[in-house]
Design an enzyme around this catalytic site. Structure first.
Site, PDB file in Angstrom:
ATOM      1  CG  ASP A 142      -2.292   0.596   0.935  1.00  0.00           C
ATOM      2  OD1 ASP A 142      -2.326   1.817   0.707  1.00  0.00           O
ATOM      3  OD2 ASP A 142      -3.296  -0.123   0.932  1.00  0.00           O
ATOM      4  CG  HIS A 213      -5.224   3.866   0.707  1.00  0.00           C
ATOM      5  ND1 HIS A 213      -4.805   2.572   0.492  1.00  0.00           N
ATOM      6  CD2 HIS A 213      -6.476   3.943   0.186  1.00  0.00           C
ATOM      7  CE1 HIS A 213      -5.762   1.893  -0.132  1.00  0.00           C
ATOM      8  NE2 HIS A 213      -6.783   2.700  -0.334  1.00  0.00           N
ATOM      9  CB  SER A 544      -9.040   0.487  -0.486  1.00  0.00           C
ATOM     10  OG  SER A 544      -8.296   0.623  -1.659  1.00  0.00           O
TER      11      SER A 544
END
Length: 768
Positions: A142, A213, A544
């Site tokens: 990620d 994220h 996600s």
């Protein structure tokens, strides 16, 4: 005449210079080599062998290592390098070169959910039974990690597993002391990205996360319990990942401009050797043939090493055939909603109330005293203004007003910043016909709410009906249990698979809307550079967010059943998934019952997945037979599996083969009206178990199962059955319409009713 010749000469020189410049433009390519290539024996290491190909390709006075980005040896055999088009053509013809793919860019597919999924710390619960995932290692590819987040505290964590071979790579604002018994490894991969895009502040050239994220997804998968977690008072409670006892290893492959395949392949290559048990990839793009899909190729090697690969299905829903990451050895995860809401209702001047949602901080807004504010929607002749793009809002028209902004083009929270900079004091975000009732919330920088499409139509009609439209927003905090859930998220990518419709995708859905998880301290909760607020947790939506939920659940299963294959773990998750919501009614997609192409096998149920009764197992060789059955060529199969096979010989030995997948995708085309599938089930429950078949036949299809009863005398015993699907309807030739139907096959334990091993069935009729 002389001046004319000079002009011609100038343009000829310019043309030749342009040609030369074009020819010498470097591009990044991923070069796949034969793992047992005839030229490899001449070299003492893989690296030297890989460099030899570049040496043969470039000019003699250039150092080949200056062109090499990565040398791969675990996820695949090969390398990533920068080459000109001329060099590329030469390299294609060298012995042992299997394929060359240009590097491409993928995107990230952007607390309470563990309770919603039925996990709690009680002794009889699956969390306790699995040791909270202890002993397993989840590798997260990620945007990096914020290691100081309380979700990565290692108090009470067991020692690092002896099998771990990874490192804690130092870099900007990150060193080896940032790792601990929870966050046991961290690496970063830049070469693919920075060969295309230059480095840009405030990006950290290290495993440290600068966008939020990666921190969010890693903590969702395996964050430790953090009491009193909330976002400005919203969703308060104990924040926990799905596998709070598991270890986390972070591989930073995504940067401000996206995630490049060469970097992803390098991370998978290293992660396999590091010793991860689960790979979690909340990133992807569009459907690709498996032999052109770097994630599919790398994950095949990972699967061969016993690693479960969990990927996001993508956020391109509700479009048909939008699902990505659909290799059969990958678990492909769509997104669902929770029954937790954050009401922020719009009261408009004519007395109507329009339901909306928001996480703008309570008690910090100018409407807390019930005061109404003038509304403005700038839609006349300027589409930029209606979307509230930067620089599109005239200050004289929005100053002191509540601005209506349509969803689309720029980010939801960014629209609020645009309104704020133009002098607006509040915002109503309106869903378009694409979004309908989707309710992804934000921690806005000014008082704001998001309303659905129907509410948006009502709101705009009111604005057009009066000279001075007024409204106020009433923020209602956090409300749990008052709405139907789960339902399929509007944005969640849908099947059928574009490149491989013989496998039903997505596999399952999991919570992916308004998920609260860890957040870095260099960012405000919106992620906008102008947002100076700081929080330990923030909210995000996307497949996600769904992906790491299942990565954590896979870690729980792995902890209880360490010898299970990735296919067995996937089977346990799929065959125990729920197709009804918490009210006992069918899971919805908007206002209609969700179909198999929306939710796959259904919504994950971790408690049941830990003890599924039976599993559909798949050996690596079975996938090769499957690829042969699809008509893949020898070279294409080699690109994916690194196996040199004869499909003719394989198919002769496996007549009537069908992959032992936990779901069924039946395709009738070309006049075929009868299909047979074979399946093999392994008993992982108790000895002397008897299962009977329940058939829910798809409309227009007759289903015959033989045998209808399976008697397992021992644990780990495997038994086979066959299913015939017979079409009762004909599809006319020349008819371009594609018709679908769905049903299910469920093996039910004769004594233990909790063992219900369900497989969804998708039926497709095609004229050609």
């Amino acid at each position: 005449m002389e001046s004319k010749s000079k002009i011609q000469l100038f343009f000829l020189t310019l043309f030749l210079f342009t040609l030369t410049l074009h020819a010498e433009t470097l591009g990044t390519y991923i070069v796949q080599l034969h793992p047992h290539g005839i030229t490899s024996t001449s070299f003492s290491s893989k690296l030297k062998w890989h460099l030899s190909f570049i040496q043969q390709t470039i000019s003699s006075d250039e150092d080949p290592s200056s062109r090499l980005l990565y040398s791969y040896r675990s996820a695949m055999d090969g390398f990533a390098a920068q080459l000109t088009e001329t060099e590329l053509e030469y390299l294609k013809n060298l012995p042992d070169v299997i394929s060359i793919r240009p590097d491409s860019k993928l995107q990230i597919q952007t607390t309470y959910s563990y309770k919603f999924l039925g996990l709690n710390p009680a002794r009889e619960n699956g969390w306790y039974q699995s040791g909270f995932g202890r002993g397993t290692i989840i590798g997260v590819l990620d945007t990096g990690v914020w290691p100081e987040s309380p979700s990565f505290n290692d108090q009470g964590m067991p020692p690092i597993p002896q099998k771990w071979k990874g490192i804690c790579q130092a870099g900007k604002a990150f060193n080896s002391t940032n790792c601990n018994r929870k966050l046991i490894g961290a690496r970063y991969f830049t070469k693919g990205h920075f060969s295309v895009s230059p480095f840009r502040d405030p990006e950290y050239l290290s495993p440290r996360d600068s966008s939020g994220h990666g921190t969010h997804t890693a903590s969702t998968a395996g964050g430790v319990p953090v009491p009193l977690a909330s976002v400005f008072g919203y969703a308060s409670g104990v924040a926990r990942g799905m596998a709070p006892g598991a270890h986390i290893a972070v591989y930073k492959v995504c940067w401000f401009n996206g995630c490049y395949n060469s970097d992803i392949m390098a991370a998978m290559d290293v992660a396999i050797r590091d010793g991860v048990d689960i790979l979690s990839l909340s990133l992807g793009g569009y459907s690709l043939p498996l032999y052109d899909d770097s994630i599919a190729i790398g994950s095949y090697r990972a699967m061969e090493h016993g690693i479960s690969v969990i990927c996001a299905a993508g956020n391109n829903g509700p479009t048909e055939m939008s699902v990505a990451n659909e290799a059969p050895w990958i678990s492909t995860i769509g997104a669902s909603t929770l029954d937790r809401k954050f009401p922020a209702t719009v009261h408009i001047g004519n007395g109507q109330m329009l339901y909306g949602e928001s996480m703008y901080p309570l008690n910090h807004h100018p409407m807390s005293n019930g005061k109404e504010i003038e509304l403005v929607y700038l839609s006349e002749g300027d589409t930029e203004s209606q979307f509230c793009l930067r620089g599109s809002l005239p200050k004289d028209k929005v100053r002191g007003k509540m601005v209506v902004c349509d969803r689309g083009i720029n980010g939801r929270a960014e629209k609020g910043q645009v309104v704020k900079e133009a002098g607006g004091v509040a915002m109503i975000l309106t869903n378009t016909e694409i979004n309908l009732g989707e309710d992804s919330v934000d921690v806005h920088v000014l008082p704001a709410t998001l309303v659905g499409f129907d509410e948006a139509v009502t709101l705009k009609a009111y604005i057009n009906s009066t000279k001075r439209p007024l409204a106020r927003i009433e923020f209602g905090g956090t409300v749990i249990g008052k709405s139907r859930a789960p339902s399929v998220a509007r944005f969640s990518a849908r099947g059928p698979s574009y490149t491989n419709p013989s496998i039903l995708k997505p596999d399952v859905i999991a919570p992916g809307v308004n998920i609260i998880a860890a957040w870095p301290q260099n960012l405000g909760p919106t992620g906008l550079p102008e947002d100076t607020r700081r929080v330990n947790f923030s909210v995000m939506s996307g497949t996600s967010m769904a992906c790491p939920h299942v990565s954590g659940i896979a870690a729980l299963i792995r902890s209880v059943h360490p010898r299970w294959s990735p296919a067995a773990i996937k089977s346990a998750i799929m065959t125990t998934a729920e197709v009804t919501d918490h009210t006992g009614r069918p899971i919805l997609d908007e206002d209609q019952p969700a179909g198999v192409f929306d939710m796959g096998a259904g919504h994950v149920n971790p408690q049941r997945a830990l003890n599924p009764g039976l599993v559909y197992d798949i050996r690596p060789d079975d996938y090769i037979t499957h690829l042969c059955s699809l008509g893949y060529t020898k070279s294409e199969i080699f690109s994916i599996t690194h196996r040199n096979v004869s499909c003719n010989a394989i198919m002769k030995m496996n007549r009537g083969f069908s992959l032992n997948y936990p779901s069924f995708s039946v395709i009738f085309k070309g006049g075929v009206r009868r299909k047979m599938f074979s399946r093999r089930l392994t008993n992982v429950g108790s000895a002397n178990s008897i299962y009977s078949m329940e058939v829910k036949a798809p409309e227009g299809v007759k289903v015959i199962v033989k045998p209808k009863r399976l008697v397992f005398k021992q644990v780990n015993q495997s038994l086979s059955y066959r299913v015939w699907f017979i079409s009762r309807k004909r599809v006319k030739r020349g008819d371009d319409l594609v018709n679908y139907a769905e049903g299910s096959l469920t093996w039910v334990h004769s004594q233990n009713g909790s063992y219900r091993v369900r497989s969804p069935v998708a039926v497709t009729w095609k004229s050609k």
